[in-house]
Enzyme design. Structure first.
Site, short mmCIF file in Angstrom:
data_model
loop_
_atom_site.label_atom_id
_atom_site.label_comp_id
_atom_site.label_asym_id
_atom_site.label_seq_id
_atom_site.Cartn_x
_atom_site.Cartn_y
_atom_site.Cartn_z
N THR A 171 31.72 1.61 109.12
CA THR A 171 31.87 3.01 108.72
C THR A 171 33.18 3.60 109.23
O THR A 171 33.44 3.59 110.44
CB THR A 171 30.68 3.84 109.26
OG1 THR A 171 29.47 3.23 108.81
CG2 THR A 171 30.75 5.26 108.74
N ASP A 196 34.68 -2.46 112.67
CA ASP A 196 33.51 -1.63 112.42
C ASP A 196 33.44 -1.41 110.90
O ASP A 196 34.44 -1.60 110.20
CB ASP A 196 33.68 -0.31 113.17
CG ASP A 196 32.56 0.65 112.89
OD1 ASP A 196 31.40 0.23 112.90
OD2 ASP A 196 32.85 1.83 112.64
#
Length: 660
Positions: A350, A348
């Site tokens: 963030t 991912d």
């Protein structure tokens, strides 16, 4: 076990000396060496060694027979029992046996073999248990992070209570230099807290009223009162301890193969032992019964698969403990085994590649909109959203001293945007597609400006006020300083790195190019992440997924190995097989090195254990006797069996010093 070992060793020493005295120059011709007194002393000293010190082995051996799960204790109990009973019958009823002996002194006794074998097996058990306790040092270190007591705030004044008496809702005072006792929220005072246990960052973090604090972290120079929110095993520290303990007890899939082999191995050994007995009785020299029994017992003892039983669990225990020291928490042994084979790592953006603390960096209102009024309306709406980007806008507005208004008719569209009414004005913040669905048009000029910002890695949000485009907000989430190094490490380990993010494609591409990732999928919702992980697996890739948010939890569960950032949500950690306490991507490289080292160590142990048995059993059965006249004494067989266990334990303990 240690007490049994010491008592057994003290009683076995005179038995061994008496039995071996005929081999010592100057003692071999003494009358008492082979006399009745010596034989009875050997019996009296060996009986408590076999009957008391070795009793746990007989219990385990009997249990294995009753349950039908034959194991190493089946062989130990049979080998020791046979040696002792043979000797006892020879002592009490010597007429039952032929009166010849290899030493020319009546029926041979093997009390010393039975006693020495018990002591050697006890030595192996004690070494194993000590190794286990040493691998538990990681757990002890974690447990010691929590203070034993807490200062409870009460109407009559503070009083100290044991930590296990603290309940949710209690108010606790934390004074300068104290370790924070439980997870909670600051309700009075302020201080700085050193949270390196969780974040890996040595710099203290300021805490004021309303901020969360974590049990086990260290308070600085200030004093504050917290309200307990999670206590005991529910605290983050408690969950970490439980995860490490469960992982150390868990079984790797490779252990299933070992158990299957052992299930065939033990009956096969019993068959070889019986065959050895029959062949020596038929073809062996006199005294045939003595030779047959001694060699059959030697087969049982040397074939004892202690090393086989230790090979996998010892490496798993040491490996999991070593990982905990480095901030790599392994949920179960299966995750550790699977991680070795991973070829593709999905991450991912963030909170995984980036710090997860976005900041408002650009404000571009359209003509006719006052910048402060534009930001006030957007931030007022976003204060109702839980998205990290919303928090960045709110913090940006508060940083400029802007007072936010209440919101009416608030609604949120997943992966789209938010809308509501602020001070009688209709406000929307979100992606261009969201705006078009809401019938707001005329974004062409703003989209061109947004593209330039996105190409630098910034995330852009569009704002509409009263049904027309009002401007754009640009938020930047800084890349973690450790991320470039971590990506170089992971590439060096041969992994393909794929980023999945819900962010805009231009922003995602800019981050991908800056970091040198292999592939990117942007504008992906949680269901899309799961689908992409599933597609990679269908293409034959061995996939690990690293993430930190609630939206990552389904994909973490879908991957072969889920890796959660310890700085993320509890849901992500629960869905993952491995958690990185410090939330640092370099921890993934450490975890992969740990997995490869542990599995390599297990294979080495299994090789040693199998090789030892393959070579040892034929020698114990007497294969070398026709050519060389060599027989393997049960004592030597017992020593060799224990040494094989010691070698496996020593090899497993090498993992404690593996560089990760």
């Amino acid at each position: 076990m240690t007490r049994r070992l010491w008592v057994g060793a003290v009683l076995t020493l005179p038995v061994f000396v008496l039995a071996m005295a005929h081999l010592i120059p100057g003692f071999g011709h003494q009358d008492w060496i082979g006399g009745e007194t010596s034989r009875w002393v050997q019996f009296l000293f060996a009986a408590p060694v076999v009957g008391w010190a070795g009793w746990p082995f007989f219990q385990r051996g009997w249990r294995s027979v009753v349950t039908g799960h034959l194991n190493m204790f089946t062989l130990i109990a049979m080998g020791v029992g046979a040696a002792f009973l043979f000797s006892a019958v020879a002592l009490f009823w010597p007429g039952f046996f032929p009166q010849t002996s290899p030493h020319g002194a009546g029926v041979p006794l093997y009390f010393e073999a039975a006693a020495v074998i018990v002591v050697l097996v006890l030595l192996g058990q004690v070494l194993e248990l000590r190794a286990r306790s040493r691998t538990g040092s990681a757990l002890k270190a974690l447990l010691n992070l929590a203070p034993p007591t807490a200062r409870q705030v009460a109407p009559g004044g503070d009083h100290v209570v044991p930590l296990d008496q603290v309940k949710v809702g209690d108010w606790l005072r934390v004074v300068p230099g104290d370790r924070i006792p439980v997870d909670g929220v600051v309700v009075e005072g302020h201080s700085s807290v050193e949270e390196s246990m969780i974040t890996g960052e040595p710099l203290p973090v300021e805490k004021t009223v309303g901020d969360k604090v974590t049990g086990g972290t260290v308070n600085g120079t200030g004093s504050f009162v917290l309200r307990a929110e999670r206590v005991g095993s529910d605290t983050l520290l408690g969950q970490i301890v439980k995860m490490v303990a469960d992982a150390q007890r868990s079984r790797a899939p490779i252990q299933g193969l070992v158990d299957k082999v052992a299930g065939f191995f033990v009956p096969a050994v019993l068959g070889v032992s019986v065959l050895t007995f029959l062949l020596w009785m038929w073809l062996g020299p006199e005294p045939r019964l003595a030779h047959a029994l001694v060699n059959a017992v030697a087969v049982l003892i040397i074939a004892c698969p202690c090393a086989l039983g230790l090979a996998t669990p010892m490496s798993i225990m040491v490996g999991v403990g070593r990982g905990a020291q480095e901030g790599v928490l392994v949920k179960n042994a299966e995750a550790l085994e699977r991680l070795e084979k991973v070829t593709t790592l999905v991450v991912d953006k963030t909170g995984t590649l980036t710090e997860g603390r976005p900041k408002l960096v650009d404000l571009l209102p359209s003509d006719g909109f006052d910048p402060k009024e534009f930001l006030r309306l957007a931030a007022s709406l976003e204060q109702n959203s839980e998205h990290p980007l919303a928090a960045a806008i709110v913090q940006g507005a508060k940083g400029q001293g802007i007072t936010l208004d209440a919101v009416n008719d608030f609604r949120s569209v997943t992966a789209g945007g938010v809308a509501g009414t602020v001070g009688g004005r209709a406000v929307m913040v979100g992606k261009p597609d969201f705006m078009r669905r809401e019938k707001v048009i005329g974004w062409e000029t703003l989209e061109a400006s947004a593209a330039k910002l996105q190409e630098t890695g910034k995330t852009v949000m569009f704002v509409a006020i009263d049904g027309r485009p009002a401007g754009i907000l640009a938020v930047e989430d800084p890349i973690k300083p450790t991320t470039p190094e971590a990506i170089r490490d992971l590439h060096a380990l041969g992994l393909t790195l794929v980023m999945l993010t819900g962010d805009n494609r231009r922003t995602a591409t800019a981050v991908t190019e800056k970091l040198g990732l292999d592939a990117v999928e942007a504008e992906v919702d949680p269901a899309g992440k799961v689908a992409h992980v599933r597609k990679l697996r269908a293409d034959g890739k061995q996939v690990a997924m690293a993430g930190d948010g609630i939206n990552d939890a389904p994909a973490l569960s879908e991957a072969e190995v889920g890796i959660a950032m310890g700085t993320g949500t509890d849901v992500a950690m629960e869905s993952a097989g491995i958690t990185l306490v410090k939330g640092d991507l370099r921890g993934i490289a450490r975890a992969i090195r740990l997995s490869r080292a542990t599995m390599r160590n297990i294979r080495q142990n299994l090789f040693f254990a199998f090789l030892y048995n393959v070579l040892g059993i034929p020698v114990a059965a007497g294969m070398l006797y026709p050519a060389f006249g060599l027989l393997l004494s049960p004592i030597i067989a017992g020593a060799a069996m224990s040494l094989s266990s010691v070698s496996v334990i020593s090899n497993a303990l090498r993992l404690r010093w593996t560089r990760l």
